[in-house]
Design a protein around this motif. Structure first.
Motif, PDB file in Angstrom:
ATOM      1  N   GLU A 119       0.819  -1.223   0.000  1.00 62.64           N
ATOM      2  CA  GLU A 119       0.000   0.000   0.000  1.00 62.64           C
ATOM      3  C   GLU A 119       0.853   1.274   0.000  1.00 62.64           C
ATOM      4  OE1 GLU A 119       0.446  -0.978   4.421  1.00 62.64           O
ATOM      5  OE2 GLU A 119       0.211  -2.122   2.581  1.00 62.64           O
ATOM      6  N   LYS A 120       2.034   1.238   0.589  1.00 55.57           N
ATOM      7  CA  LYS A 120       2.892   2.434   0.601  1.00 55.57           C
ATOM      8  C   LYS A 120       3.403   2.741  -0.805  1.00 55.57           C
ATOM      9  CE  LYS A 120       4.418   2.204   5.393  1.00 55.57           C
ATOM     10  NZ  LYS A 120       4.209   0.906   5.984  1.00 55.57           N
ATOM     11  N   TYR A 122       2.072   1.553  -3.924  1.00 51.16           N
ATOM     12  CA  TYR A 122       1.035   1.818  -4.926  1.00 51.16           C
ATOM     13  C   TYR A 122       0.201   3.056  -4.627  1.00 51.16           C
ATOM     14  CZ  TYR A 122       2.383  -2.480  -7.156  1.00 51.16           C
ATOM     15  OH  TYR A 122       3.108  -3.449  -7.795  1.00 51.16           O
ATOM     16  N   SER A 123       0.139   3.479  -3.374  1.00 50.49           N
ATOM     17  CA  SER A 123      -0.609   4.700  -3.061  1.00 50.49           C
ATOM     18  C   SER A 123       0.042   5.926  -3.704  1.00 50.49           C
ATOM     19  CB  SER A 123      -0.747   4.881  -1.546  1.00 50.49           C
ATOM     20  OG  SER A 123       0.520   5.094  -0.953  1.00 50.49           O
ATOM     21  N   LYS A 124       1.339   5.843  -4.002  1.00 56.14           N
ATOM     22  CA  LYS A 124       2.031   6.949  -4.686  1.00 56.14           C
ATOM     23  C   LYS A 124       1.443   7.220  -6.069  1.00 56.14           C
ATOM     24  CE  LYS A 124       6.183   5.169  -4.545  1.00 56.14           C
ATOM     25  NZ  LYS A 124       7.628   4.948  -4.658  1.00 56.14           N
ATOM     26  N   TYR A 127      -3.511   4.733  -6.016  1.00 53.32           N
ATOM     27  CA  TYR A 127      -4.300   3.556  -5.635  1.00 53.32           C
ATOM     28  C   TYR A 127      -4.827   3.739  -4.213  1.00 53.32           C
ATOM     29  CZ  TYR A 127      -2.926   0.795  -9.702  1.00 53.32           C
ATOM     30  OH  TYR A 127      -2.761   0.331 -10.982  1.00 53.32           O
ATOM     31  N   LEU A 128      -6.065   3.338  -4.020  1.00 55.84           N
ATOM     32  CA  LEU A 128      -6.727   3.367  -2.718  1.00 55.84           C
ATOM     33  C   LEU A 128      -7.255   1.972  -2.419  1.00 55.84           C
ATOM     34  CD1 LEU A 128      -8.880   6.586  -3.285  1.00 55.84           C
ATOM     35  CD2 LEU A 128      -6.805   6.407  -1.888  1.00 55.84           C
ATOM     36  N   ASN A 144      -6.026  -2.979   2.914  1.00 63.62           N
ATOM     37  CA  ASN A 144      -5.008  -1.995   2.507  1.00 63.62           C
ATOM     38  C   ASN A 144      -4.165  -2.490   1.338  1.00 63.62           C
ATOM     39  OD1 ASN A 144      -5.784  -0.221   4.457  1.00 63.62           O
ATOM     40  ND2 ASN A 144      -4.045  -0.592   5.807  1.00 63.62           N
ATOM     41  N   ASN A 145      -4.091  -3.801   1.147  1.00 59.24           N
ATOM     42  CA  ASN A 145      -3.246  -4.358   0.091  1.00 59.24           C
ATOM     43  C   ASN A 145      -3.983  -4.671  -1.206  1.00 59.24           C
ATOM     44  OD1 ASN A 145      -1.948  -5.838   2.868  1.00 59.24           O
ATOM     45  ND2 ASN A 145      -0.648  -4.552   1.617  1.00 59.24           N
ATOM     46  N   MET A 147      -6.041  -2.974  -3.854  1.00 60.42           N
ATOM     47  CA  MET A 147      -6.274  -1.577  -4.183  1.00 60.42           C
ATOM     48  C   MET A 147      -6.804  -1.370  -5.592  1.00 60.42           C
ATOM     49  SD  MET A 147      -2.793  -0.216  -2.416  1.00 60.42           S
ATOM     50  CE  MET A 147      -1.907  -1.684  -2.885  1.00 60.42           C
ATOM     51  N   LEU A 149      -7.398   1.896  -8.653  1.00 59.76           N
ATOM     52  CA  LEU A 149      -7.144   3.243  -9.145  1.00 59.76           C
ATOM     53  C   LEU A 149      -8.209   3.545 -10.183  1.00 59.76           C
ATOM     54  CD1 LEU A 149      -5.319   5.796  -9.540  1.00 59.76           C
ATOM     55  CD2 LEU A 149      -4.209   4.497 -11.375  1.00 59.76           C
TER      56      LEU A 149
END
Length: 174
Positions: A119-120, A122-124, A127-128, A144-145, A147, A149
């Motif tokens: 999550e750290k 792909y959130s860049k 992605y949520l 959280n894993n 995700m 977009l």
């Protein structure tokens, strides 16, 4: 200089080796990612425009594949796998592959990209947790894993359980 381009048949053997090497030391890997790519290329879910390679000085150093999945009845894309050779990691190669893949998927008219991953990282890319969109994993995984977009606005609301093609080896598949 790094070039991102569509993979072609002449690249297959080199891509196979890049994926195999990239996942040898990966924390989360089943060790079959290279074989998954071969299986996906031979499936109905394969989208040639979304199988991309990163080339540096004539050598393939990374690969990404987005393939067809379904969310309910709607066809969308799933990102899996992405591979970058160890010596080229943390240099933006993966980011460039992901960004180019998103651009192409958007142009092709897909509304969502789904990924199972860190999550750290792909959130860049925006992605949520997929559950925020009403998109549900077909297996037990921390929210959280798993995700999503949003690439494009959908004509209709897309919600439901993700259905992967059989090549992923997940019970609930297309």
């Amino acid at each position: 200089m790094l070039e991102i381009r569509q993979e072609n048949k002449k690249d297959y053997e080199e891509v196979y080796n890049v994926i195999k090497k990239a996942f040898e030391t990966a924390e989360h890997s089943d060790g079959n990612e290279h074989d998954l790519v071969v299986a996906l290329r031979n499936s109905d879910s394969f989208i040639p425009e979304l199988s991309l390679v990163a080339v540096k000085e004539g050598k393939i150093v990374g690969h990404i594949l987005f393939s067809k999945i379904k969310i309910g009845r709607v066809e969308e894309v799933g990102l899996a796998p992405i591979a970058v050779l160890l010596e080229f990691q943390r240099q933006g190669v993966g980011s460039k592959l992901i960004e180019e893949g998103h651009k192409i998927a958007k142009k092709l008219g897909y509304h969502y990209s789904i990924v199972l991953g860190n999550e750290k990282y792909y959130s860049k890319f925006g992605y949520l947790p997929a559950i925020q969109y009403g998109i549900i994993a077909p297996f037990d995984v921390p929210s959280n894993n798993f995700m999503a977009l949003k690439l494009n606005e959908a004509k209709e609301e897309i919600k439901g359980i993700v259905i992967y093609v059989k090549e992923f080896g997940i019970e609930k598949n297309i």
